[in-house]
Motif scaffolding. Structure first.
Motif, mmCIF file in Angstrom:
data_model
loop_
_atom_site.group_PDB
_atom_site.id
_atom_site.type_symbol
_atom_site.label_atom_id
_atom_site.label_comp_id
_atom_site.label_asym_id
_atom_site.label_seq_id
_atom_site.Cartn_x
_atom_site.Cartn_y
_atom_site.Cartn_z
ATOM 1 N N LYS A 209 -9.861 -6.538 4.815
ATOM 2 C CA LYS A 209 -8.963 -5.722 3.995
ATOM 3 C C LYS A 209 -7.728 -6.520 3.569
ATOM 4 O O LYS A 209 -6.619 -6.006 3.487
ATOM 5 N N MET A 210 -7.939 -7.813 3.280
ATOM 6 C CA MET A 210 -6.844 -8.700 2.906
ATOM 7 C C MET A 210 -7.223 -9.485 1.656
ATOM 8 O O MET A 210 -8.402 -9.696 1.363
ATOM 9 N N ASN B 112 0.121 3.637 2.773
ATOM 10 C CA ASN B 112 -0.135 3.029 4.084
ATOM 11 C C ASN B 112 0.633 1.720 4.207
ATOM 12 O O ASN B 112 0.041 0.631 4.194
ATOM 13 N N GLU C 44 1.803 0.117 6.548
ATOM 14 C CA GLU C 44 1.465 -0.771 7.653
ATOM 15 C C GLU C 44 0.418 -1.804 7.257
ATOM 16 O O GLU C 44 0.211 -2.800 7.951
ATOM 17 N N LYS C 45 -0.261 -1.595 6.094
ATOM 18 C CA LYS C 45 -1.273 -2.539 5.622
ATOM 19 C C LYS C 45 -0.706 -3.569 4.642
ATOM 20 O O LYS C 45 -1.448 -4.396 4.123
ATOM 21 N N ASN C 46 0.596 -3.528 4.368
ATOM 22 C CA ASN C 46 1.199 -4.437 3.382
ATOM 23 C C ASN C 46 0.898 -5.895 3.725
ATOM 24 O O ASN C 46 0.761 -6.265 4.899
ATOM 25 N N GLN C 47 0.825 -6.736 2.671
ATOM 26 C CA GLN C 47 0.495 -8.149 2.856
ATOM 27 C C GLN C 47 1.362 -9.006 1.949
ATOM 28 O O GLN C 47 1.575 -8.677 0.768
ATOM 29 N N TYR D 39 0.871 -1.175 0.000
ATOM 30 C CA TYR D 39 0.000 0.000 0.000
ATOM 31 C C TYR D 39 0.910 1.228 0.000
ATOM 32 O O TYR D 39 1.596 1.509 0.980
#
Length: 551
Positions: free
Chosen positions: A330-331, A278, A280-283, A275
């Motif tokens: 959100k994944m 953002n 901190e939202k990385n996956q 992201y």
């Protein structure tokens, strides 16, 4: 004699002699001083903290002075304060100003201006208004006559505009726009961002390129500004693509191993969702030798397809994967496995009634052959999954398929496969198919061996197919309706690996990725080219835009 003059410790005495004390003296009682202290009469001269005193000498302060009570003074900087209070102009009250004033800068008047005399001693405002009215009426008369004349010509112009519609918007050539100093560049991709574009680049390792490979992000803020590299590097990757997901910008990075000289091994078992704003939202997604991705939407659901390729040690084919975006967590979550054979690229076809997922399959490891059936995977709206592969045409094969792209012309969906095969008689071509949603048909074969990349360019009133071969050539084919794609021109670009088209505003660009061919060659530099359109806006098209309906 000495006894009478001796100074005693306890006796009160008057000392008339001159004493000089060389060391520290301490007086525990009162010191009565009838003379001066260092030349100062302390009883009259010293200014004290709390005593009311009149200071008659001139004083100059070299630092700021703060008055905590009222200040009484007749004059400040030579100005009589009583006169100043009576004559000073402030911002909020109404004043009649008699003095001559000169404004050195612009003056803006938000309300009406009453002028009792002339402008520049020459122009009388009342006469100016009279002259303006006369001029306006004269111009109005001339405009009416011109309007009548143009109205008589409107019908022929409209017919001519209709006849020549689109003829002035033709792609002409590329102009070099910007060089990018890259080494090991493999492919570009882009995503809209903040009114401009993020241009994404992944690097590859070659024997002649022993440096650590990274992914890079360039910010292209507007069509008239150069692109500049964002400071942070991305991991080594086989592809980096950008998408917009629920109003956020994401980068999909398919990891690749690092070269042995880098000191970091890397991996080909991870696809990372970054992201951009953002992190901190990385996956991280678990994939297997991923080479390409595509993000698409079906019935408001978002999916990510990952093309997993085989490697040289594989005896069985690796399946490709589909992940579905879960709006609650959100994944991205694993959703479906797709049977592929050495997938090198993937594209999504959004047909009128049927949707397809199409992979470029380069090698069947189980059979040991690079001749693989050309297939598509139709979407099943009942199961909400893709069906098993269906041949585009019965027994139709691709050979060492390197890429696949999709595009739409006149409401019809097309796909194009490219081949890395060098043997002209065995599938060394570009094959283009079209669909009517129920079946596919071969539209065109373009004989061109060693093709490693395909890209579509929408420049002007038609569409262009860009093909990059393994011999430093870029071929530009232009759609010519009945005669399909025709070779428009080709250009040699040292070290070119692929191209990517993107737009900023109304301008169309193509980024060409190139890598060095030797450790000492400085010539293979990636570049951004601007598509030049002939007849960007002809007079007839301009007039047509101004007329919403036929007169």
């Amino acid at each position: 004699m000495f006894t009478n003059n001796a100074v005693r410790l306890t006796r009160q005495q008057t000392i008339t002699g001159h004493f000089i004390f060389k060391r520290y003296v301490e007086v525990n009682g009162n010191v009565e001083l009838h003379g001066k202290l260092n030349g100062i009469d302390i009883s009259e001269e010293l200014v004290t903290l709390n005593t009311v005193q009149t200071i008659t000498g001139d004083k100059r302060f070299f630092t700021d002075v703060t008055f905590l009570s009222d200040l009484q003074s007749d004059v400040v900087n030579g100005l009589d304060l009583h006169w100043f209070v009576q004559h000073a102009v402030n911002r909020d009250d109404d004043f009649t100003i008699y003095g001559h004033k000169i404004f050195q800068n612009a003056v803006t008047i938000e309300m009406n201006l009453v002028l009792n005399e002339n402008i520049n001693d020459l122009i009388d405002p009342s006469e100016m208004e009279k002259y303006a009215n006369e001029t306006f009426h004269s111009l109005n008369k001339d405009a009416a006559e011109l309007n009548e004349t143009l109205h008589n010509q409107c019908e022929p112009l409209y017919n001519l505009t209709t006849t020549t519609a689109g003829q002035g918007m033709l792609f002409s050539h590329f102009d070099d726009y910007q060089d990018l100093d890259t080494i090991g560049a493999d492919s570009f991709h882009s995503v809209a961002y903040g009114g401009g574009v993020l241009l994404l680049l992944n690097e590859i390792y070659t024997a002649q390129n022993p440096h650590c490979t990274h992914g890079h992000v360039y910010m292209c803020p507007s069509e008239n500004a150069v692109c500049w590299r964002v400071s942070r590097n991305l991991p080594a990757a086989t592809s980096i693509k950008g998408y917009t997901l629920v109003e956020e910008t994401i980068l999909v990075v398919t990891y690749s191993p690092q070269n042995t000289n880098c000191g970091v091994s890397g991996t080909n078992e991870v696809t990372e969702i970054i992201y951009f704003d953002n992190p901190e939202k990385n996956q991280n997604l678990t994939t297997s030798n991923a080479l390409d991705t595509v993000l698409f939407t079906i019935d408001n659901d978002v999916y990510l397809a990952v093309a997993n390729g085989n490697d040289e040690t594989d005896t069985e084919n690796r399946e490709s994967q589909i992940f579905k975006y879960d709006s609650q967590s959100k994944m991205f979550i694993p959703y479906q496995l797709i049977s592929t054979k050495g997938a090198t690229a993937v594209t999504f076809v959004d047909g009128n009634s049927t949707k397809y997922l199409v992979f470029a399959n380069s090698y069947d490891s189980s059979l040991g052959t690079d001749g693989v059936l050309a297939v598509v995977h139709p979407w099943n709206p009942q199961t909400k999954m893709f069906n098993d592969p269906v041949p585009v045409i019965e027994d139709e094969k691709t050979y060492k398929a390197s890429d696949v792209v999709s595009f739409i012309l006149d409401g019809k969906s097309y796909i194009a496969f490219s081949s890395m095969n060098a043997e002209a008689m065995v599938g060394a071509d570009i094959r283009i198919y079209s669909t009517t949603d129920t079946s596919w048909s071969l539209v065109q074969r373009i004989a061109l061996p060693n093709v490693i990349d395909l890209e579509m360019l929408h420049a002007g009133s038609t569409i262009q197919l860009l093909a990059t071969d393994n011999n430093n050539h870029l071929f530009v084919y232009q759609w010519a309706a009945a005669s399909k794609f025709e070779l428009y021109f080709k250009v040699e670009i040292p070290g070119i690996k692929s191209t990517h088209s993107f737009s900023i505003g109304d301008a169309q660009f193509v980024a060409a990725a190139a890598h060095i061919e030797s450790s000492v060659s400085p010539q293979s530099m990636s570049k951004i080219m601007k598509a030049v359109i002939k007849g960007d806006k002809s007079l007839l098209e301009y007039l047509d835009e101004q007329t919403e309906t036929k007169p």
